[in-house]
Design a protein around this motif. Structure first.
Motif, PDB file in Angstrom:
ATOM      1  N   LEU A 201      43.667  62.303  17.992  1.00 25.01           N
ATOM      2  CA  LEU A 201      42.353  62.593  17.423  1.00 25.01           C
ATOM      3  C   LEU A 201      41.944  61.599  16.348  1.00 25.01           C
ATOM      4  N   GLY A 202      42.860  60.694  16.002  1.00 21.45           N
ATOM      5  CA  GLY A 202      42.552  59.646  15.037  1.00 21.45           C
ATOM      6  C   GLY A 202      42.723  58.295  15.702  1.00 21.45           C
ATOM      7  N   GLN A 203      43.757  57.568  15.288  1.00 20.25           N
ATOM      8  CA  GLN A 203      44.070  56.312  15.962  1.00 20.25           C
ATOM      9  C   GLN A 203      44.378  56.570  17.437  1.00 20.25           C
ATOM     10  N   GLY A 204      43.832  55.716  18.302  1.00 21.28           N
ATOM     11  CA  GLY A 204      44.114  55.841  19.725  1.00 21.28           C
ATOM     12  C   GLY A 204      43.208  56.780  20.473  1.00 21.28           C
ATOM     13  N   MET A 205      42.193  57.337  19.796  1.00 19.72           N
ATOM     14  CA  MET A 205      41.309  58.263  20.488  1.00 19.72           C
ATOM     15  C   MET A 205      40.384  57.519  21.451  1.00 19.72           C
ATOM     16  N   PHE A 206      39.850  56.385  21.012  1.00 21.95           N
ATOM     17  CA  PHE A 206      38.909  55.623  21.840  1.00 21.95           C
ATOM     18  C   PHE A 206      39.556  54.384  22.467  1.00 21.95           C
ATOM     19  N   ILE A 207      40.586  53.861  21.846  1.00 22.82           N
ATOM     20  CA  ILE A 207      41.330  52.750  22.411  1.00 22.82           C
ATOM     21  C   ILE A 207      42.737  52.766  21.853  1.00 22.82           C
ATOM     22  N   ASP A 208      43.700  52.469  22.683  1.00 17.47           N
ATOM     23  CA  ASP A 208      45.083  52.381  22.240  1.00 17.47           C
ATOM     24  C   ASP A 208      45.710  51.137  22.863  1.00 17.47           C
ATOM     25  N   GLN A 209      46.975  50.902  22.585  1.00 17.86           N
ATOM     26  CA  GLN A 209      47.622  49.695  23.054  1.00 17.86           C
ATOM     27  C   GLN A 209      47.649  49.619  24.569  1.00 17.86           C
ATOM     28  N   ARG A 210      47.826  50.778  25.206  1.00 14.61           N
ATOM     29  CA  ARG A 210      47.882  50.814  26.661  1.00 14.61           C
ATOM     30  C   ARG A 210      46.548  50.377  27.272  1.00 14.61           C
ATOM     31  N   ARG A 211      45.448  50.923  26.754  1.00 12.37           N
ATOM     32  CA  ARG A 211      44.133  50.551  27.271  1.00 12.37           C
ATOM     33  C   ARG A 211      43.773  49.117  26.896  1.00 12.37           C
ATOM     34  N   ALA A 212      44.171  48.686  25.702  1.00 12.25           N
ATOM     35  CA  ALA A 212      43.905  47.304  25.288  1.00 12.25           C
ATOM     36  C   ALA A 212      44.654  46.313  26.181  1.00 12.25           C
ATOM     37  N   ASP A 213      45.891  46.629  26.526  1.00 12.21           N
ATOM     38  CA  ASP A 213      46.674  45.743  27.394  1.00 12.21           C
ATOM     39  C   ASP A 213      46.019  45.599  28.773  1.00 12.21           C
ATOM     40  N   LEU A 214      45.479  46.699  29.291  1.00 12.65           N
ATOM     41  CA  LEU A 214      44.833  46.633  30.601  1.00 12.65           C
ATOM     42  C   LEU A 214      43.556  45.796  30.529  1.00 12.65           C
ATOM     43  N   LYS A 215      42.784  45.961  29.468  1.00 14.25           N
ATOM     44  CA  LYS A 215      41.578  45.139  29.296  1.00 14.25           C
ATOM     45  C   LYS A 215      41.948  43.655  29.210  1.00 14.25           C
ATOM     46  N   GLN A 216      43.002  43.356  28.446  1.00 19.22           N
ATOM     47  CA  GLN A 216      43.433  41.964  28.321  1.00 19.22           C
ATOM     48  C   GLN A 216      43.940  41.423  29.664  1.00 19.22           C
ATOM     49  N   ALA A 217      44.604  42.283  30.429  1.00 14.20           N
ATOM     50  CA  ALA A 217      45.114  41.855  31.737  1.00 14.20           C
ATOM     51  C   ALA A 217      43.965  41.515  32.684  1.00 14.20           C
ATOM     52  N   LYS A 218      42.885  42.287  32.637  1.00 10.93           N
ATOM     53  CA  LYS A 218      41.717  41.983  33.469  1.00 10.93           C
ATOM     54  C   LYS A 218      41.106  40.647  33.076  1.00 10.93           C
ATOM     55  N   LEU A 219      41.077  40.374  31.767  1.00 10.96           N
ATOM     56  CA  LEU A 219      40.587  39.071  31.314  1.00 10.96           C
ATOM     57  C   LEU A 219      41.500  37.947  31.790  1.00 10.96           C
ATOM     58  N   MET A 220      42.811  38.187  31.754  1.00 11.43           N
ATOM     59  CA  MET A 220      43.759  37.179  32.226  1.00 11.43           C
ATOM     60  C   MET A 220      43.554  36.880  33.704  1.00 11.43           C
ATOM     61  N   GLN A 221      43.297  37.921  34.487  1.00  7.76           N
ATOM     62  CA  GLN A 221      43.056  37.709  35.914  1.00  7.76           C
ATOM     63  C   GLN A 221      41.795  36.865  36.122  1.00  7.76           C
ATOM     64  N   GLN A 222      40.747  37.174  35.362  1.00 10.19           N
ATOM     65  CA  GLN A 222      39.523  36.366  35.456  1.00 10.19           C
ATOM     66  C   GLN A 222      39.791  34.932  35.018  1.00 10.19           C
ATOM     67  N   ASN A 223      40.622  34.770  33.996  1.00  7.28           N
ATOM     68  CA  ASN A 223      40.933  33.423  33.502  1.00  7.28           C
ATOM     69  C   ASN A 223      41.655  32.585  34.550  1.00  7.28           C
ATOM     70  N   THR A 224      42.550  33.224  35.302  1.00  7.74           N
ATOM     71  CA  THR A 224      43.291  32.452  36.307  1.00  7.74           C
ATOM     72  C   THR A 224      42.363  31.921  37.391  1.00  7.74           C
ATOM     73  N   VAL A 225      41.289  32.663  37.683  1.00  3.40           N
ATOM     74  CA  VAL A 225      40.302  32.168  38.664  1.00  3.40           C
ATOM     75  C   VAL A 225      39.628  30.913  38.128  1.00  3.40           C
ATOM     76  N   GLN A 226      39.250  30.942  36.845  1.00  9.93           N
ATOM     77  CA  GLN A 226      38.589  29.774  36.248  1.00  9.93           C
ATOM     78  C   GLN A 226      39.585  28.617  36.072  1.00  9.93           C
ATOM     79  N   GLU A 227      40.803  28.937  35.727  1.00  2.00           N
ATOM     80  CA  GLU A 227      41.820  27.883  35.577  1.00  2.00           C
ATOM     81  C   GLU A 227      42.109  27.218  36.917  1.00  2.00           C
ATOM     82  N   GLN A 228      42.067  27.995  37.999  1.00  2.00           N
ATOM     83  CA  GLN A 228      42.249  27.408  39.322  1.00  2.00           C
ATOM     84  C   GLN A 228      41.130  26.418  39.615  1.00  2.00           C
ATOM     85  N   LYS A 229      39.896  26.794  39.293  1.00  2.00           N
ATOM     86  CA  LYS A 229      38.768  25.897  39.516  1.00  2.00           C
ATOM     87  C   LYS A 229      38.925  24.611  38.712  1.00  2.00           C
TER      88      LYS A 229
END
Length: 460
Positions: free
Chosen positions: A133-161
Motif C-alpha cells: 500500500l506504500g512502496q511498490g503499489m504502482f511500480i516495483d522492481q519486478r514491473r520495472a525490470d519487465l519494462k526495461q526488458a521491453k526497452l532492451m528488446q526494442q534496442n536490439t532491433v535498432q542495434e541490428q539495423k
C-alpha cells in the motif's frame, strides 16, 4: 575450391558484360554483391543474434512474474521422541498490479512443538493475498525490470539495423574502390595499347623519312610513362579485389574468393528525391536508442521516487482444514491470519539524493538527444547537397571529355597532314587521359556519396 564455390553460387545471378568489356568477363553488379554480403557476411549473422538476445532479455523480464512453488520440512527426534515436525508447501503467484496471490499447506506436530504452531491432524490449508500500500503499489522492481526488458528488446532491433548499416557502408566502399581501380586499370591498358601503336606508326614513318627520329624518342618516353602507370593501376586493382573478397562469405563461416573474370558495374544514380529530414531523423535508430535510454532513466527515476513512500505491506490468509465436509464447505470468516509491516526513513536524504541524481541524468540525456537530432539533420542535408553537386559535376566532366577527344582527333589529323607535332599530340593525349581519370573519380565520388546518404539515413 573457393572460386568453384563462389561461381556455383553466383553464376545464375550475373549477366554477360557489355561489348566494351572482355568477351570472357561477367558483370557482378552492386545489387548482386550487396545481396550476398547482407545475407552471408559474419556481421550479418551477428546482427541476427542481436534479435535473439532481445527476446532473451524479454523472457528474463517476464520470468519475474512466474508462479513459484516452495516447500520446506524440519524435524527433530531425540531420546525416542519426536520433538517437532514442520511441513510446509506453498504457491505464490505475482501479478502485474502488485498483488501477490498465495496458497499453502502446513502440517505441524511434535512433543515440543510451540503452541501457536499446532495444526489439525490432517494439516491446515491457507489462501490469501499480499498487497503493498506504500512502496511498490504502482511500480516495483519486478514491473520495472519487465519494462526495461521491453526497452532492451526494442534496442536490439535498432542495434541490428545499425550493425547492418555499418556493414553496408563498408561493403559499398570495398565495391566502389574495386570499381575505380578496375576502370583506371582498363583505361590505362587501352591507353597503353594506343601509345604503343602510335610508336609503331612513328617508326614506320621514320623509315620513309616523313618525320625526324627524335619523335620516336618522345613517343617511347610516353610509352614508358603509361607502362609505369598501368603497372601501378594493376597492382591497385589486385589489392582492391583481394579486399573485396573479405566481404564475400557463405553462411557466415566459409570465406569465398571472387573469380577473376568478374567485373564491376555501377548502377545508374539519378538526382535523389527530396528527403523529409525531420521524419528521417525521428525514425533513425540512433535517435530511437536515445529515446529508449531516456525512457529507461524515467523508469529508474520512478523507482527512486517510490523509495520516498513508506513501506506498508498487508497480508491476509484465509484458513481451512479437512476435519469436516471439506475445506470450502467448512470455510468461515473467523478462521484467518493477517499481518502488516511498516517502515519509513525519517529524513529520506539518501532517497531524495537518488531522485535528484536521476533527474539530472534525465535532463542530460534529453539535451544529448536534441544535439544528436541537430547533428543528424545537418549530416543528411550536407551529404545530399554534396551528392547533387557531384551529379552536376559529372555532366560537366562528360562534356569536357568529349571536347578533349575532339581536340586529340583534330591534332592527330593535323599531324598526319604535317601541320602538327608529336609533342602536341602527347599533350592532347595526356589531357584526355587526365579528364577520363577525373570522370572515373567523379563516378566513384557520386556513388560513395549515395552510399553515405543511405548510411546517415540508415536506409537498410
Amino acid at each position: 575450391m573457393r572460386q568453384l564455390i563462389f561461381l556455383a553460387m553466383f553464376l545464375p545471378f550475373v549477366s554477360m558484360g557489355q561489348s566494351t568489356r572482355q568477351d570472357s568477363a561477367q558483370v557482378f553488379t552492386y545489387e548482386e554483391y550487396m545481396e550476398v554480403v547482407m545475407q552471408h557476411h559474419p556481421m550479418a549473422f551477428q546482427a541476427k543474434l542481436k534479435l535473439e538476445s532481445g527476446d532473451a532479455y524479454l523472457q528474463k523480464g517476464r520470468g519475474g512474474f512466474d508462479p513459484k512453488l516452495e516447500g520446506n520440512a524440519n524435524q527433530k527426534y531425540y531420546d525416542g521422541k519426536q520433538y517437532y515436525s514442520y511441513l510446509h508447501g506453498g504457491l505464490k503467484i505475482p501479478t502485474w498490479f502488485g498483488v501477490e496471490l498465495m496458497a499453502g499447506y502446513d502440517n505441524n506436530v511434535g512433543y515440543r512443538l510451540n503452541d501457536e504452531s499446532y495444526t489439525p491432524d490432517l494439516g491446515l490449508w491457507n489462501a490469501g493475498i499480499s498487497v503493498n500500500l506504500g512502496q511498490g503499489m504502482f511500480i516495483d522492481q519486478r514491473r520495472a525490470d519487465l519494462k526495461q526488458a521491453k526497452l532492451m528488446q526494442q534496442n536490439t532491433v535498432q542495434e541490428q539495423k545499425l550493425m547492418l548499416n555499418e556493414l553496408k557502408l563498408q561493403a559499398s566502399q570495398a565495391y566502389y574502390d574495386w570499381y575505380k581501380a578496375y576502370e583506371k586499370q582498363n583505361l590505362l591498358a587501352n591507353n597503353l595499347s594506343l601509345v604503343e601503336l602510335r610508336l609503331l606508326n612513328l617508326r614506320e614513318s621514320v623509315k620513309y623519312g616523313d618525320i625526324p627520329a627524335v619523335d620516336t624518342l618522345k613517343a617511347s618516353i610516353q610509352v614508358q610513362d603509361r607502362l609505369l602507370k598501368f603497372m601501378e593501376a594493376n597492382l591497385d586493382l589486385t589489392n582492391k579485389r583481394i579486399w573485396l573478397n573479405t566481404y564475400l562469405w557463405q553462411d557466415g563461416f566459409l570465406p569465398l574468393e571472387m573469380d577473376s573474370t568478374l567485373v564491376p558495374q555501377l548502377s545508374a544514380v539519378s538526382t535523389p528525391p527530396l528527403i523529409d529530414v525531420d521524419a528521417t531523423v525521428d525514425s533513425h535508430p540512433e535517435i530511437l536508442l536515445f529515446q529508449n535510454d531516456i525512457r529507461g532513466v524515467m523508469i529508474d527515476t520512478r523507482m527512486k521516487r517510490e523509495a520516498l513512500k513508506p513501506q506498508l505491506q498487508v497480508k491476509y490468509n484465509a484458513l481451512g482444514d479437512q476435519t469436516g465436509n471439506g475445506i470450502v464447505q467448512d470455510y468461515t470468516l473467523s478462521n484467518y491470519k493477517w499481518g502488516a509491516t511498516f517502515a519509513y526513513p525519517i529524513f529520506t536524504r539518501k532517497e531524495r539524493a537518488s531522485v535528484k541524481l536521476n533527474e539530472i541524468k534525465l535532463e542530460t540525456q534529453e539535451s544529448k538527444l536534441v544535439l544528436k537530432k541537430t547533428q543528424l539533420s545537418y549530416k543528411i542535408q550536407s551529404v545530399q547537397n554534396a551528392l547533387n553537386n557531384a551529379i552536376t559535376q559529372i555532366s560537366v566532366q562528360e562534356r569536357a571529355v568529349q571536347m578533349y577527344q575532339v581536340l586529340l582527333d583534330a591534332e592527330q589529323n593535323l599531324f598526319n597532314a604535317g601541320e602538327s607535332s608529336q609533342f602536341l599530340i602527347n599533350t592532347r593525349d595526356q589531357n584526355l587521359l587526365a579528364a577520363r581519370i577525373k570522370l572515373i573519380e567523379l563516378y566513384y565520388t557520386r556513388n560513395m556519396l549515395q552510399a553515405q546518404l543511405d548510411y546517415v539515413r540508415c536506409n537498410i
